[in-house]
Write an enzyme that holds these catalytic residues in place. Structure first.
Site, PDB file in Angstrom:
ATOM      1  N   CYS A 151     -22.657 -76.312  18.060  1.00 18.88           N
ATOM      2  CA  CYS A 151     -22.728 -77.273  19.172  1.00 18.88           C
ATOM      3  C   CYS A 151     -23.840 -78.371  18.878  1.00 18.88           C
ATOM      4  O   CYS A 151     -23.970 -79.238  19.883  1.00 18.88           O
ATOM      5  CB  CYS A 151     -23.319 -76.362  20.435  1.00 18.88           C
ATOM      6  SG  CYS A 151     -22.071 -74.827  20.502  1.00 18.88           S
ATOM      7  N   HIS A 188     -26.031 -80.861  25.643  1.00 17.62           N
ATOM      8  CA  HIS A 188     -24.739 -79.736  25.219  1.00 17.62           C
ATOM      9  C   HIS A 188     -24.412 -79.203  26.308  1.00 17.62           C
ATOM     10  O   HIS A 188     -25.113 -78.396  27.502  1.00 17.62           O
ATOM     11  CB  HIS A 188     -25.178 -78.749  24.243  1.00 17.62           C
ATOM     12  CG  HIS A 188     -24.082 -77.769  24.095  1.00 17.62           C
ATOM     13  ND1 HIS A 188     -22.947 -77.983  23.861  1.00 17.62           N
ATOM     14  CD2 HIS A 188     -24.253 -76.261  23.984  1.00 17.62           C
ATOM     15  CE1 HIS A 188     -22.237 -76.936  23.650  1.00 17.62           C
ATOM     16  NE2 HIS A 188     -23.058 -75.839  23.637  1.00 17.62           N
ATOM     17  N   ASN A 225     -17.212 -74.802  27.380  1.00 19.08           N
ATOM     18  CA  ASN A 225     -18.054 -75.045  26.287  1.00 19.08           C
ATOM     19  C   ASN A 225     -17.205 -75.397  25.095  1.00 19.08           C
ATOM     20  O   ASN A 225     -16.574 -74.762  24.591  1.00 19.08           O
ATOM     21  CB  ASN A 225     -19.033 -74.134  25.957  1.00 19.08           C
ATOM     22  CG  ASN A 225     -20.010 -74.126  24.843  1.00 19.08           C
ATOM     23  OD1 ASN A 225     -19.945 -75.296  23.953  1.00 19.08           O
ATOM     24  ND2 ASN A 225     -21.075 -73.308  24.603  1.00 19.08           N
TER      25      ASN A 225
HETATM   26  O1  UT7 Z   1     -22.941 -73.021  22.935  1.00 16.36           O
HETATM   27  C1  UT7 Z   1     -23.918 -72.501  22.595  1.00 16.36           C
HETATM   28  C2  UT7 Z   1     -24.929 -72.132  23.284  1.00 16.36           C
HETATM   29  N1  UT7 Z   1     -24.422 -70.999  24.351  1.00 16.36           N
HETATM   30  C3  UT7 Z   1     -25.048 -70.664  25.676  1.00 16.36           C
HETATM   31  O2  UT7 Z   1     -26.044 -71.404  25.684  1.00 16.36           O
HETATM   32  C4  UT7 Z   1     -24.667 -69.754  26.479  1.00 16.36           C
HETATM   33  C5  UT7 Z   1     -25.801 -69.004  26.901  1.00 16.36           C
HETATM   34  N2  UT7 Z   1     -25.472 -67.756  27.857  1.00 16.36           N
HETATM   35  C6  UT7 Z   1     -25.045 -67.797  28.872  1.00 16.36           C
HETATM   36  O3  UT7 Z   1     -24.609 -69.059  29.455  1.00 16.36           O
HETATM   37  C7  UT7 Z   1     -24.775 -66.667  29.735  1.00 16.36           C
HETATM   38  O4  UT7 Z   1     -25.595 -65.878  29.104  1.00 16.36           O
HETATM   39  C8  UT7 Z   1     -23.429 -66.115  30.062  1.00 16.36           C
HETATM   40  C9  UT7 Z   1     -22.817 -67.259  31.125  1.00 16.36           C
HETATM   41  C10 UT7 Z   1     -22.608 -66.036  28.752  1.00 16.36           C
HETATM   42  C11 UT7 Z   1     -23.514 -64.746  30.938  1.00 16.36           C
HETATM   43  O5  UT7 Z   1     -24.311 -64.791  32.170  1.00 16.36           O
HETATM   44  P1  UT7 Z   1     -25.570 -63.802  32.231  1.00 16.36           P
HETATM   45  O6  UT7 Z   1     -26.041 -64.173  33.805  1.00 16.36           O
HETATM   46  O7  UT7 Z   1     -26.451 -64.036  31.175  1.00 16.36           O
HETATM   47  O8  UT7 Z   1     -24.784 -62.365  32.251  1.00 16.36           O
HETATM   48  P2  UT7 Z   1     -25.273 -61.148  31.650  1.00 16.36           P
HETATM   49  O9  UT7 Z   1     -24.793 -60.960  30.422  1.00 16.36           O
HETATM   50  O10 UT7 Z   1     -26.816 -60.976  31.722  1.00 16.36           O
HETATM   51  O11 UT7 Z   1     -24.729 -59.904  32.614  1.00 16.36           O
HETATM   52  C12 UT7 Z   1     -25.252 -60.086  33.921  1.00 16.36           C
HETATM   53  C13 UT7 Z   1     -24.113 -58.944  34.902  1.00 16.36           C
HETATM   54  C14 UT7 Z   1     -23.942 -57.601  34.040  1.00 16.36           C
HETATM   55  O12 UT7 Z   1     -23.857 -56.529  35.011  1.00 16.36           O
HETATM   56  P3  UT7 Z   1     -24.907 -55.813  35.546  1.00 16.36           P
HETATM   57  O13 UT7 Z   1     -25.645 -55.008  34.269  1.00 16.36           O
HETATM   58  O14 UT7 Z   1     -26.163 -56.405  36.138  1.00 16.36           O
HETATM   59  O15 UT7 Z   1     -24.628 -54.932  36.630  1.00 16.36           O
HETATM   60  C15 UT7 Z   1     -22.793 -57.639  33.384  1.00 16.36           C
HETATM   61  O16 UT7 Z   1     -22.123 -56.477  33.025  1.00 16.36           O
HETATM   62  O17 UT7 Z   1     -22.780 -59.619  34.863  1.00 16.36           O
HETATM   63  C16 UT7 Z   1     -21.937 -58.498  34.006  1.00 16.36           C
HETATM   64  N3  UT7 Z   1     -20.878 -59.314  33.357  1.00 16.36           N
HETATM   65  C17 UT7 Z   1     -19.760 -59.954  33.978  1.00 16.36           C
HETATM   66  N4  UT7 Z   1     -19.130 -59.576  35.037  1.00 16.36           N
HETATM   67  C18 UT7 Z   1     -18.226 -60.312  35.354  1.00 16.36           C
HETATM   68  C19 UT7 Z   1     -21.163 -59.827  32.116  1.00 16.36           C
HETATM   69  N5  UT7 Z   1     -20.051 -60.432  31.830  1.00 16.36           N
HETATM   70  C20 UT7 Z   1     -19.238 -60.538  32.920  1.00 16.36           C
HETATM   71  C21 UT7 Z   1     -17.852 -61.252  33.146  1.00 16.36           C
HETATM   72  N6  UT7 Z   1     -17.478 -60.996  34.312  1.00 16.36           N
HETATM   73  N7  UT7 Z   1     -17.321 -61.812  32.051  1.00 16.36           N
END
Ligand code: UT7
Length: 333
Positions: free
Chosen positions: A123, A258, A289
């Site tokens: 990226c 980005h 992205n």
């Molecule tokens: O391009 C390179 C750079 N990339 C980035 O900068 C990306 C950085 N990361 C992110 O943008 C975020 O981490 C994501 C958008 C990928 C994920 O968001 P998050 O808020 O970090 O989600 P998480 O993995 O912490 O999960 C939070 C909750 C969990 O449930 P509990 O444990 O709180 O009950 C997950 O199981 O959301 C759940 N979850 C989902 N729910 C619905 C995780 N993925 C999903 C999903 N749909 N796709």
């Protein structure tokens, strides 16, 4: 006897003189992806800001997409293909280990025989390319450089991985870097943190895929770790890019980070104390992205829609797998 080597000599300054973009025709809304990952449109929009992304069509290669973007960039720059001396193509999704995509792009576009090579900085690839191109123009190894950021991430994304299936999109952006009377590209602040090599990575090596007969490899991401790193480490990098350019945040017309997550963009704006008058790129909402393509795609859109003025000052920063990052202040073409 030792001879004296003629030192390289180039232009006093470099600038971006044209920008172009290509977004594949197929628009994929969240609703098409949610079932396979037990998610919802609301969750994806709330956690990432993404509503839609573009997926390339059958057989539409990174070279095809690059061609459209580069033609538009050349037209804006008012430069013929034959005047391009070098092509730098940033991608992580060209499906050939070798050769690079750049020579084929140059040949396809009738550029003659320019230097042409690919770079792999994920990226951050486009901002790395702008830095290299600026140095090449000022060092005298090229007069006009085409810098392309292009990805076909749909080929390397698992449709059933909850952490990535909704994140990535396809597209291409291109810039032409040329000689300038005044500095149009500030010094680059860049670096890498290879101790975090594993947080965004292809899940298996090609050798293991072949020898162990594994499934097609896809890109995995430890989302939370990347999110924290981006929020806390990238605003200081962007701040340093302003300082080395001698520009204050109040003097900016646009901030083009980005496009990884709207929440990351908002957090960076807060840390940088971005004034309200600065236009902030949020192309992620429609394009998701697109890795190396995200900064030039967002730039082209801001100019086309009039969100940022031509000739205005923009701070751009790319960051991602490596982990790698690069930031610089530019004058918008
Ligand atoms: O391009 C390179 C750079 N990339 C980035 O900068 C990306 C950085 N990361 C992110 O943008 C975020 O981490 C994501 C958008 C990928 C994920 O968001 P998050 O808020 O970090 O989600 P998480 O993995 O912490 O999960 C939070 C909750 C969990 O449930 P509990 O444990 O709180 O009950 C997950 O199981 O959301 C759940 N979850 C989902 N729910 C619905 C995780 N993925 C999903 C999903 N749909 N796709």
């Amino acid at each position: 006897m030792t001879g004296l080597i003629t030192p390289p000599s180039g232009a006093a300054h470099a600038r971006i003189s044209g920008i172009g973009a290509y977004r594949p025709r197929r628009v994929v809304p969240n609703s098409e992806l949610v079932e396979a990952i037990d998610s919802s449109d609301e969750w994806i929009q709330e956690r990432s800001g993404i509503k839609t992304r573009h997926f390339a069509g059958d057989g539409e290669s990174v070279i095809d997409m690059s061609e459209f973007a580069t033609r538009d960039a050349l037209a804006m720059a008012g430069i013929e293909a034959g005047e391009v001396d070098a092509v730098i193509l940033a991608t992580v999704t060209h499906p050939y280990q070798t050769p690079a995509a750049a020579p084929a792009l140059a040949d396809r576009m009738g550029m003659g025989k320019p230097a042409a090579f690919d770079i792999s900085a994920a990226c951050a690839g486009y901002c790395h390319g702008i830095s290299l191109a600026s140095d090449m123009v000022r060092g005298g190894s090229a007069r006009n450089v085409a810098v392309v950021g292009v990805e076909r991430l749909s080929d390397f994304t698992s449709r059933t991985d909850r952490g990535t299936a909704f994140i990535f999109g396809d597209g291409a952006g291109a810039a032409i870097v040329t000689a300038s009377d005044t500095a149009g590209i500030g010094p680059t602040v860049w670096g890498s943190e290879g101790d975090k090599w594993d947080v965004i990575a292809q899940n298996e090596s090609w050798i293991d895929v072949h020898e162990q007969k594994l499934d097609w490899p896809t890109i995995g991401m430890q989302g939370q770790r990347v999110f924290r790193w981006a929020v806390w480490s990238m605003a200081p990098v962007a701040q340093r890019a302003l300082e080395v350019a001698g520009v204050t945040v109040d003097q900016l017309d646009a901030f083009i980070p980005h496009q990884a997550n709207v929440r990351i963009i908002d957090a960076m704006c807060k840390q940088l104390k971005m004034p309200d008058h600065v236009a902030v790129a949020r192309d992620i909402v429609d394009s998701a992205n697109t890795s190396a393509a995200s900064v030039p795609l967002a730039t082209e859109r801001m100019l086309r829609e009039g969100a940022a003025p031509r000739g205005g000052l923009a701070l751009q920063i790319g960051f991602g797998a490596g982990l790698s990052y690069a930031a610089q202040v530019i004058t918008l073409p």
